[in-house]
Design a protein around this motif. Structure first.
Motif, PDB file in Angstrom:
ATOM      1  N   ASN A  12      54.141 -45.098  -8.396  1.00 22.72           N
ATOM      2  CA  ASN A  12      53.447 -43.898  -8.863  1.00 22.72           C
ATOM      3  C   ASN A  12      54.118 -43.392 -10.130  1.00 22.72           C
ATOM      4  OD1 ASN A  12      51.639 -43.791  -6.607  1.00 22.72           O
ATOM      5  ND2 ASN A  12      53.303 -42.948  -5.378  1.00 22.72           N
ATOM      6  N   SER A  47      54.370 -39.898 -12.646  1.00 26.77           N
ATOM      7  CA  SER A  47      54.090 -38.483 -12.878  1.00 26.77           C
ATOM      8  C   SER A  47      54.214 -38.205 -14.375  1.00 26.77           C
ATOM      9  CB  SER A  47      55.061 -37.611 -12.083  1.00 26.77           C
ATOM     10  OG  SER A  47      54.860 -36.246 -12.373  1.00 26.77           O
ATOM     11  N   ASN A  83      45.684 -50.988 -17.105  1.00 29.40           N
ATOM     12  CA  ASN A  83      45.288 -49.604 -16.836  1.00 29.40           C
ATOM     13  C   ASN A  83      45.715 -49.212 -15.424  1.00 29.40           C
ATOM     14  OD1 ASN A  83      44.008 -49.293 -19.362  1.00 29.40           O
ATOM     15  ND2 ASN A  83      42.172 -50.310 -18.582  1.00 29.40           N
ATOM     16  N   PHE A  84      45.841 -47.923 -15.198  1.00 27.43           N
ATOM     17  CA  PHE A  84      46.200 -47.434 -13.873  1.00 27.43           C
ATOM     18  C   PHE A  84      44.995 -47.531 -12.945  1.00 27.43           C
ATOM     19  CE2 PHE A  84      49.552 -45.464 -16.360  1.00 27.43           C
ATOM     20  CZ  PHE A  84      50.649 -45.583 -15.513  1.00 27.43           C
ATOM     21  N   ASP A  85      45.309 -47.619 -11.645  1.00 30.18           N
ATOM     22  CA  ASP A  85      44.230 -47.664 -10.655  1.00 30.18           C
ATOM     23  C   ASP A  85      43.474 -46.342 -10.617  1.00 30.18           C
ATOM     24  OD1 ASP A  85      45.052 -50.224 -10.086  1.00 30.18           O
ATOM     25  OD2 ASP A  85      46.295 -49.635  -8.377  1.00 30.18           O
ATOM     26  N   THR A  86      44.187 -45.238 -10.767  1.00 23.90           N
ATOM     27  CA  THR A  86      43.548 -43.921 -10.863  1.00 23.90           C
ATOM     28  C   THR A  86      43.356 -43.580 -12.334  1.00 23.90           C
ATOM     29  OG1 THR A  86      45.733 -42.907 -10.730  1.00 23.90           O
ATOM     30  CG2 THR A  86      44.489 -43.092  -8.689  1.00 23.90           C
ATOM     31  N   GLY A  87      42.168 -43.147 -12.688  1.00 23.70           N
ATOM     32  CA  GLY A  87      41.850 -42.904 -14.089  1.00 23.70           C
ATOM     33  C   GLY A  87      42.659 -41.756 -14.684  1.00 23.70           C
ATOM     34  N   GLN A  94      49.545 -35.014 -14.439  1.00 20.76           N
ATOM     35  CA  GLN A  94      48.770 -36.082 -13.825  1.00 20.76           C
ATOM     36  C   GLN A  94      49.685 -36.963 -12.984  1.00 20.76           C
ATOM     37  OE1 GLN A  94      45.750 -38.026 -16.126  1.00 20.76           O
ATOM     38  NE2 GLN A  94      45.927 -36.572 -17.817  1.00 20.76           N
ATOM     39  N   ASN A  95      49.181 -37.340 -11.825  1.00 21.32           N
ATOM     40  CA  ASN A  95      49.874 -38.270 -10.941  1.00 21.32           C
ATOM     41  C   ASN A  95      49.032 -39.539 -10.853  1.00 21.32           C
ATOM     42  OD1 ASN A  95      52.071 -36.560 -10.233  1.00 21.32           O
ATOM     43  ND2 ASN A  95      50.711 -35.421  -8.870  1.00 21.32           N
ATOM     44  N   LEU A  96      49.550 -40.615 -11.394  1.00 21.29           N
ATOM     45  CA  LEU A  96      48.827 -41.881 -11.453  1.00 21.29           C
ATOM     46  C   LEU A  96      49.513 -42.916 -10.570  1.00 21.29           C
ATOM     47  CD1 LEU A  96      48.322 -41.971 -15.330  1.00 21.29           C
ATOM     48  CD2 LEU A  96      46.796 -40.989 -13.613  1.00 21.29           C
ATOM     49  N   SER A  97      48.753 -43.868 -10.118  1.00 17.30           N
ATOM     50  CA  SER A  97      49.290 -44.925  -9.256  1.00 17.30           C
ATOM     51  C   SER A  97      48.800 -46.278  -9.756  1.00 17.30           C
ATOM     52  CB  SER A  97      48.870 -44.717  -7.796  1.00 17.30           C
ATOM     53  OG  SER A  97      47.457 -44.749  -7.673  1.00 17.30           O
ATOM     54  N   LYS A  98      49.575 -47.309  -9.440  1.00 14.94           N
ATOM     55  CA  LYS A  98      49.224 -48.666  -9.862  1.00 14.94           C
ATOM     56  C   LYS A  98      49.839 -49.671  -8.905  1.00 14.94           C
ATOM     57  CE  LYS A  98      47.710 -51.965 -12.562  1.00 14.94           C
ATOM     58  NZ  LYS A  98      46.266 -52.239 -12.682  1.00 14.94           N
TER      59      LYS A  98
END
Length: 738
Positions: free
Chosen positions: A306, A308, A340-344, A352-356
């Motif tokens: 993840n 942040s 690209n991240f799994d979450t847009g 923003q909290n993104l995950s991959k």
């Protein structure tokens, strides 16, 4: 006495009222959360909750519900009630016999059917409205949509008005004009999505690149107005009976206003500061992953993590730069991909909290390949966005097949055959054979085990060649070849004699003396000689490598033995030991040389080996580096102020130029801390503009300038001193009596 069915109606009434009160609370709670998101004031939010709950209670009126209204609702919506629910509210002694029978019938029907009837209300609508309030408030808080209005509200508060003082009080003939209105319009860059706002405070703090517009209106007509900033003069333009000047905030500095009245007298204001803040770069924090991750070939090769990301004015884009390396040495190849991240990524979002999840198989990674990746983030700054990146993370797929062997340290040429890379493959094949044993027939299993034993034998023989052995079994085998008949008889007795390792008969390791050797005298120099005629000594390796390789051969002997005996599980122990010894040999044979020095320029071929050095000259450069003096004009200004205060002299034009230069030097230092030196800058401005300066101001300025100067470093020097005749006589007397 109450009616027997009164409890049934009362219970339905309480359920109905509870549903209405929940609806009231939902409306009030949604408005309260919205208020807190916008204003961030808890007490104000509590007041809003109380007021909103009271207003909604007056509108919905859950307190006004009575039993008569409840019974009417039951009669209209429940067919089995037969419009007789009102009988439940009448005491039984007041009813006729027929009414009593009907009352008991209705009680029975309501006990069975009233649970299916839901009281009216809009609790779902209340939940939806509360959710809308929460979402709208969160969006306003996230994007700071209410910040401009708050700034405008704060800017309308009364602030310190600009005050002008005359530069020469003797020229003042009329009453000077006063400032009627003043404000600064600030327009943040477009990418911040912040509307323009105004403030009457002249000390301003703005974002870099903001458009500033000053607006000053006087109560009477004047000749001209000028804005002075860091030694530059910018005339203000008259617009609608006011004077306006625009500028773009590029760096922190100071400014003031100056105007000339209609009678020719000039007036100057005090200094004000412009503090320019930078657009901060995005902050990236990677969670739930280690710096280095390794996978076996059979593992599930997934990297999940993840990220942040935070930025002061919103993120424009965020992506992952991944590099895959294949091969080694000069044949290494790199492939770079942008993931690209799994979450847009929400464009403009500040937090923003993104995950991959990266699948190494999808990256087409094979054993031995490595993956390097990092996260890169861009914000919305224009024209050149701020860019930040996270630290680099590593992932590798372990290579358990290839085992390269090299002896670069002891051999000028790599003479190692391909067989030196197959010991690990033997281990893999043996483990596979043990895994497939339940599926194989006994004869097939023994055949494969024997084949592995043959492969082990071939590998051992190849290693033995580098030990200097000229035959498979050494001297003992050569002697046995002289008696062919005995060998045949031995083979007939023991079919495994050819493949077993008998230390007492073949004497492979010379641990037991042969017959006829007991009487020979041991040579004391034998351990220190390197006899090339002896196959044990004629080797390409040093003594340490030789002993380890001999130990590896011994382990291969035992490994081959158990493979021939169809016991591969026992052979694995010796195979691992042999592989470990081979790895130690490989590592100990490496030599690492750190290259140092410099590359001299190439020599012309026609000049080489001629011995002529006539035009060869050494290059030598001497230079004295002197550190420039810090704040030279401030130092001169402090000395001049001392003279002015002591002698009570009048400022000359050269003095004003000196103080102007000192003010510029102080302004550069004041950029780091505007509030600390603002007063001193204002006093220096008065000294350069106003003719009559009190001595107290000069003393205060001198004190502040002294504080600005750095402490002088000690510089001890040797000084010549004239010695008197008496001192020399005294020194001689001291030397005599010493």
């Amino acid at each position: 006495m109450s009616a027997p069915g009164n409890k049934i109606v009362t219970r339905f009434k309480r359920h109905w009222q509870l549903k209405l009160w929940i609806e009231v609370i939902m409306y009030a709670l949604g408005l309260t959360i919205f208020t807190y998101f916008v204003f961030q004031i808890i007490l104000f939010s509590v007041v809003v909750f109380v007021v909103a709950a009271g207003i909604m209670a007056l509108i919905i009126k859950p307190y006004a519900l009575n039993l008569q209204k409840v019974s009417t609702y039951i009669d209209q919506h429940l067919h089995d009630a037969e419009y007789s629910t009102g009988l439940l509210l009448i005491p039984e002694e007041n009813l006729s016999d027929i009414a009593k029978l009907q009352q008991h019938k209705i009680i029975t029907e309501l006990n069975a059917r009233l649970k299916t009837l839901k009281p009216p209300g809009h609790s779902i609508r209340g939940v939806v409205v509360m959710g809308l309030f929460v979402v709208i408030g969160f969006v306003i808080s996230q994007f700071d949509l209410m910040r401009p209005s708050q700034k405008i509200q704060q800017s309308n508060m009364p602030s310190e008005q600009i005050v002008f003082v005359p530069t020469d009080s003797t020229q003042v003939k009329t009453k000077p004009p006063k400032v009627e209105s003043q404000h600064v319009t600030i327009q943040y860059p477009k990418y911040t999505n912040t509307p323009s706002f105004q403030t009457s405070e002249m000390n301003i703090k703005v974002l870099e690149g903001s458009e500033l517009s000053w607006h000053i209106k006087f109560d009477s007509a004047i000749e001209s107005v000028t804005m002075e900033s860091m030694g530059n003069h910018y005339p203000m333009q008259p617009v609608d009976s006011a004077y306006v000047s625009t500028s773009k905030a590029k760096s922190t500095g100071f400014y003031n206003f100056k105007f000339i009245n209609s009678d020719g007298a000039s007036y100057v204001s005090q200094l004000y500061s412009i503090e320019v803040i930078k657009d901060q770069i995005p902050i990236v924090e990677v969670k739930d992953i280690k710096q280095f991750t390794s996978f076996s070939f059979k593992d599930s090769k997934n990297l999940a993590f993840n990220a942040s990301i935070t930025d002061d004015f919103g993120v424009a884009s965020a992506y992952i730069i991944a590099t895959v390396s294949k091969g080694s040495g000069e044949s290494v190849k790199f492939r770079e991909e942008k993931l690209n991240f799994d979450t847009g990524v929400v464009v403009g979002g500040k937090r923003q909290n993104l995950s991959k999840t990266i699948n190494l198989d999808q990256m087409k990674m094979e054993p031995g390949d490595e993956l390097y990746f990092y996260i890169e983030v861009l914000d919305q700054k224009r024209p050149k966005p701020n860019k930040s990146r996270s630290e680099t993370f590593f992932a590798v797929v372990k290579d358990t097949v290839s085992d390269q062997f090299a002896v670069e340290g002891t051999m000028g040429v790599d003479l190692m055959p391909d067989y030196f890379r197959s010991q690990r493959q033997l281990i893999i094949d043996t483990e596979k054979l043990l895994k497939d044993k339940p599926k194989l027939l006994s004869q097939e299993f023994k055949f494969k085990s024997n084949e592995l034993g043959f492969d082990q034998k071939v590998l051992r023989i190849k290693y033995a060649e580098f030990m200097g052995d000229e035959s498979e079994f050494g001297p003992a085998q050569q002697e046995s070849e002289g008696t062919h008949e005995e060998g045949e008889q031995h083979d007939s007795e023991d079919p495994l004699a050819e493949y077993t390792h008998k230390h007492d008969t073949e004497n492979e390791h010379n641990l037991v003396a042969e017959e006829g050797e007991g009487g020979e005298k041991e040579d004391p120099l034998h351990e220190y000689l390197h006899n090339h005629d002896d196959p044990e000594e004629s080797t390409l390796f040093t003594q340490s490598l030789k002993s380890k390789l001999r130990q590896a051969l011994n382990q291969m002997w035992d490994s081959e033995l158990y493979l021939r005996l169809y016991q591969p599980e026992k052979s694995l122990t010796y195979q691992y030991k042999a592989l470990k010894l081979i790895q130690e040999i490989k590592n100990s044979a490496r030599i690492y040389v750190h290259r140092i020095g410099f590359d001299p320029p190439p020599i012309k071929e026609n000049k080489r080996l001629t011995g002529k050095i006539k035009k060869v000259k050494n290059f030598r450069k001497e230079e004295e580096l002197a550190q420039p003096a810090l704040y030279p004009f401030i130092r001169q200004a402090t000395l001049r102020l001392e003279q002015l205060v002591a002698n009570k002299q009048i400022l000359s034009e050269s003095d004003r130029n000196l103080f102007e230069q000192a003010r510029n030097e102080l302004a550069i230092k004041a950029i780091e801390a505007p509030g600390k030196y603002l007063k001193t800058l204002q006093q220096l401005k008065q000294i350069t503009e106003i003719k009559e300066i009190p001595s107290s101001t000069l003393i205060e300025v001198q004190k502040e300038l002294f504080a600005v100067l750095p402490e002088a470093n000690p510089n001890p020097i040797k000084k010549e001193k004239v010695a008197s005749e008496i001192n020399e006589l005294l020194l001689k007397e001291l030397e005599i009596h010493d």
